[in-house]
Design an enzyme around this catalytic site. Structure first.
Site, PDB file in Angstrom:
ATOM      1  N   ASP A  10      10.334  -0.611   3.183  1.00 47.12           N
ATOM      2  CA  ASP A  10       9.447   0.116   2.285  1.00 47.12           C
ATOM      3  C   ASP A  10       8.046  -0.463   2.454  1.00 47.12           C
ATOM      4  O   ASP A  10       7.968  -1.719   2.849  1.00 47.12           O
ATOM      5  CB  ASP A  10      10.003   0.335   1.028  1.00 47.12           C
ATOM      6  CG  ASP A  10       8.905   1.172   0.153  1.00 47.12           C
ATOM      7  OD1 ASP A  10       8.533   2.035   0.391  1.00 47.12           O
ATOM      8  OD2 ASP A  10       8.752   0.484  -0.894  1.00 47.12           O
ATOM      9  N   SER A  11       6.939   0.058   2.164  1.00 46.25           N
ATOM     10  CA  SER A  11       5.870  -0.226   2.195  1.00 46.25           C
ATOM     11  C   SER A  11       5.535  -1.483   0.972  1.00 46.25           C
ATOM     12  O   SER A  11       4.796  -2.349   1.041  1.00 46.25           O
ATOM     13  CB  SER A  11       4.753   0.540   1.573  1.00 46.25           C
ATOM     14  OG  SER A  11       5.048   1.341   0.476  1.00 46.25           O
ATOM     15  N   CYS A  73      10.518   4.809   2.315  1.00 54.10           N
ATOM     16  CA  CYS A  73       9.358   5.040   1.963  1.00 54.10           C
ATOM     17  C   CYS A  73       8.933   6.473   2.075  1.00 54.10           C
ATOM     18  O   CYS A  73       9.264   6.916   3.175  1.00 54.10           O
ATOM     19  CB  CYS A  73       8.272   4.284   2.729  1.00 54.10           C
ATOM     20  SG  CYS A  73       6.599   4.241   2.197  1.00 54.10           S
ATOM     21  N   GLU A 151       3.165  -0.133 -10.581  1.00 54.02           N
ATOM     22  CA  GLU A 151       3.047  -1.545 -10.205  1.00 54.02           C
ATOM     23  C   GLU A 151       2.562  -2.672 -11.306  1.00 54.02           C
ATOM     24  O   GLU A 151       2.798  -3.795 -11.273  1.00 54.02           O
ATOM     25  CB  GLU A 151       2.219  -1.645  -9.058  1.00 54.02           C
ATOM     26  CG  GLU A 151       2.645  -0.987  -7.758  1.00 54.02           C
ATOM     27  CD  GLU A 151       3.315  -1.882  -6.822  1.00 54.02           C
ATOM     28  OE1 GLU A 151       2.918  -2.980  -6.833  1.00 54.02           O
ATOM     29  OE2 GLU A 151       4.277  -1.367  -6.271  1.00 54.02           O
ATOM     30  N   CYS A 185       8.433   9.929  -3.700  1.00 50.06           N
ATOM     31  CA  CYS A 185       7.830   8.645  -3.855  1.00 50.06           C
ATOM     32  C   CYS A 185       8.874   7.435  -4.453  1.00 50.06           C
ATOM     33  O   CYS A 185       9.220   7.862  -5.233  1.00 50.06           O
ATOM     34  CB  CYS A 185       6.435   8.587  -4.328  1.00 50.06           C
ATOM     35  SG  CYS A 185       5.656   6.912  -4.340  1.00 50.06           S
ATOM     36  N   HIS A 187       8.352   5.175  -6.023  1.00 47.97           N
ATOM     37  CA  HIS A 187       8.126   4.451  -7.410  1.00 47.97           C
ATOM     38  C   HIS A 187       8.226   5.525  -8.581  1.00 47.97           C
ATOM     39  O   HIS A 187       8.510   5.146  -9.619  1.00 47.97           O
ATOM     40  CB  HIS A 187       6.621   4.190  -7.485  1.00 47.97           C
ATOM     41  CG  HIS A 187       6.102   2.807  -6.669  1.00 47.97           C
ATOM     42  ND1 HIS A 187       6.311   2.737  -5.472  1.00 47.97           N
ATOM     43  CD2 HIS A 187       5.640   1.892  -7.173  1.00 47.97           C
ATOM     44  CE1 HIS A 187       5.814   1.562  -4.966  1.00 47.97           C
ATOM     45  NE2 HIS A 187       5.388   0.855  -6.023  1.00 47.97           N
TER      46      HIS A 187
HETATM   47  N1  DGL Z   1       6.500   3.428  -0.817  1.00 48.62           N
HETATM   48  C1  DGL Z   1       5.516   4.553  -0.893  1.00 48.62           C
HETATM   49  C2  DGL Z   1       6.075   5.779  -0.796  1.00 48.62           C
HETATM   50  O1  DGL Z   1       7.218   6.219  -1.182  1.00 48.62           O
HETATM   51  C3  DGL Z   1       4.544   4.297  -2.203  1.00 48.62           C
HETATM   52  C4  DGL Z   1       3.620   3.084  -2.439  1.00 48.62           C
HETATM   53  C5  DGL Z   1       2.815   3.157  -1.185  1.00 48.62           C
HETATM   54  O2  DGL Z   1       1.670   3.857  -1.343  1.00 48.62           O
HETATM   55  O3  DGL Z   1       2.866   2.267  -0.013  1.00 48.62           O
HETATM   56  O4  DGL Z   1       5.427   6.700  -0.452  1.00 48.62           O
END
Ligand code: DGL
Length: 267
Positions: A10-11, A73, A151, A185, A187
């Site tokens: 993931d990011s 992600c 976050e 997403c 989060h």
């Molecule tokens: N992991 C990203 C997503 O699910 C969210 C956080 C980001 O913007 O990198 O889209």
């Protein structure tokens, strides 16, 4: 049977919401997680940049003994579209599993989808849902503040700022009469209660990470790649920024991760 790990990337730390589900439904599997914490967010970047990062993340995981790769992600999964970046082992993003679950869950054929700006711009979820069922009506909304609110810990059910943002973002989806909403997403499951309150009773929330974990289990079963371990599997975490930052933030997503084995790495 295969006792190699499931590779998840993931990011940042949001993909731990998918790891939590993997641990629940596949308790004997080892997981190797890579969170690109030095380069988060991906959701505001261009397609080219996200795809380049994703290739690097995948290359990192492939240097470990993994039998499947999951792009947890939403943004990466959306930028990939129909591209399958790994051919010699099972691979999945989060879009198709979530889209399939939403199409199965809706009763009135109206589905909402929320995600990062890049995800929503890509139309990935609409495309996947229309491939599965051409009759569903889709209302999509980018929610750029949600990642930052999570976050920074504005996650309490009574939090006024997050609630206000949710009311603003979700209004068009409520007005469209959606009975199903995809949290597209990583989060968003963390603020699921607030989203559920704003959407009101009777709206089914679909978590992309949770559906992807179920889908991964089916893939591994079908390809006879499940582990035959009888003891619990373990998770190892790699991040591109500092370990201490991971430890501070990980408990928002997965309590166990904050105590797990974590390494900082360059990719
Ligand atoms: N992991 C990203 C997503 O699910 C969210 C956080 C980001 O913007 O990198 O889209």
């Amino acid at each position: 049977m295969n006792n190699d790990a499931i590779g998840v990337f993931d990011s940042g730390l949001g993909g731990l919401t998918a790891v939590k589900e993997l641990n629940r439904i596949l308790p004997h599997e080892n997981i190797i997680y890579f969170g690109d914490t030095a380069r988060i967010p991906y959701g505001t970047r261009s397609r080219e940049t996200v795809l380049r990062y994703a290739q690097e993340d995948i290359a990192f995981l492939r240097r470990h003994p993994v039998k499947m790769i999951i792009a947890a992600c939403g943004t990466v999964s959306s930028m990939l579209g129909a591209q399958v970046p790994v051919e010699d082992m099972p691979f999945t993003g989060v879009v198709y599993p979530a889209a399939a679950a939403a199409c199965a869950a809706t009763r009135n054929g109206r589905i909402g989808i929320i995600g990062t700006p890049a995800t929503i711009r890509s139309g990935s979820y609409e495309h996947a849902m229309h491939t599965i069922d051409s009759h569903v009506g889709v209302t999509a909304m980018a929610c750029p503040l949600f990642v930052h609110l999570v976050e920074y810990g504005y996650t309490d059910r009574q939090d006024k700022i997050t609630r206000l943002a949710a009311e603003e973002y979700l209004e068009p989806i409520r007005n469209a009469g959606a009975d199903t909403l995809i949290l597209g997403c990583t989060h968003y499951p963390i603020i699921r209660d607030i989203i559920a309150d704003v959407m009101g009773e009777g709206v089914t929330l679909i978590s992309a990470g949770e559906e992807t974990a179920k889908y991964a289990k089916t893939c591994l079963e079908e390809q006879a790649l499940l582990s035959d371990r009888t003891e619990p599997g373990h998770n190892v975490y790699y991040v591109s920024d500092s370990v201490s930052q991971f430890r501070d933030n990980a408990r928002n997503f997965l309590e166990d991760a904050a105590r797990g084995q974590v390494f900082s790495t360059r990719i």
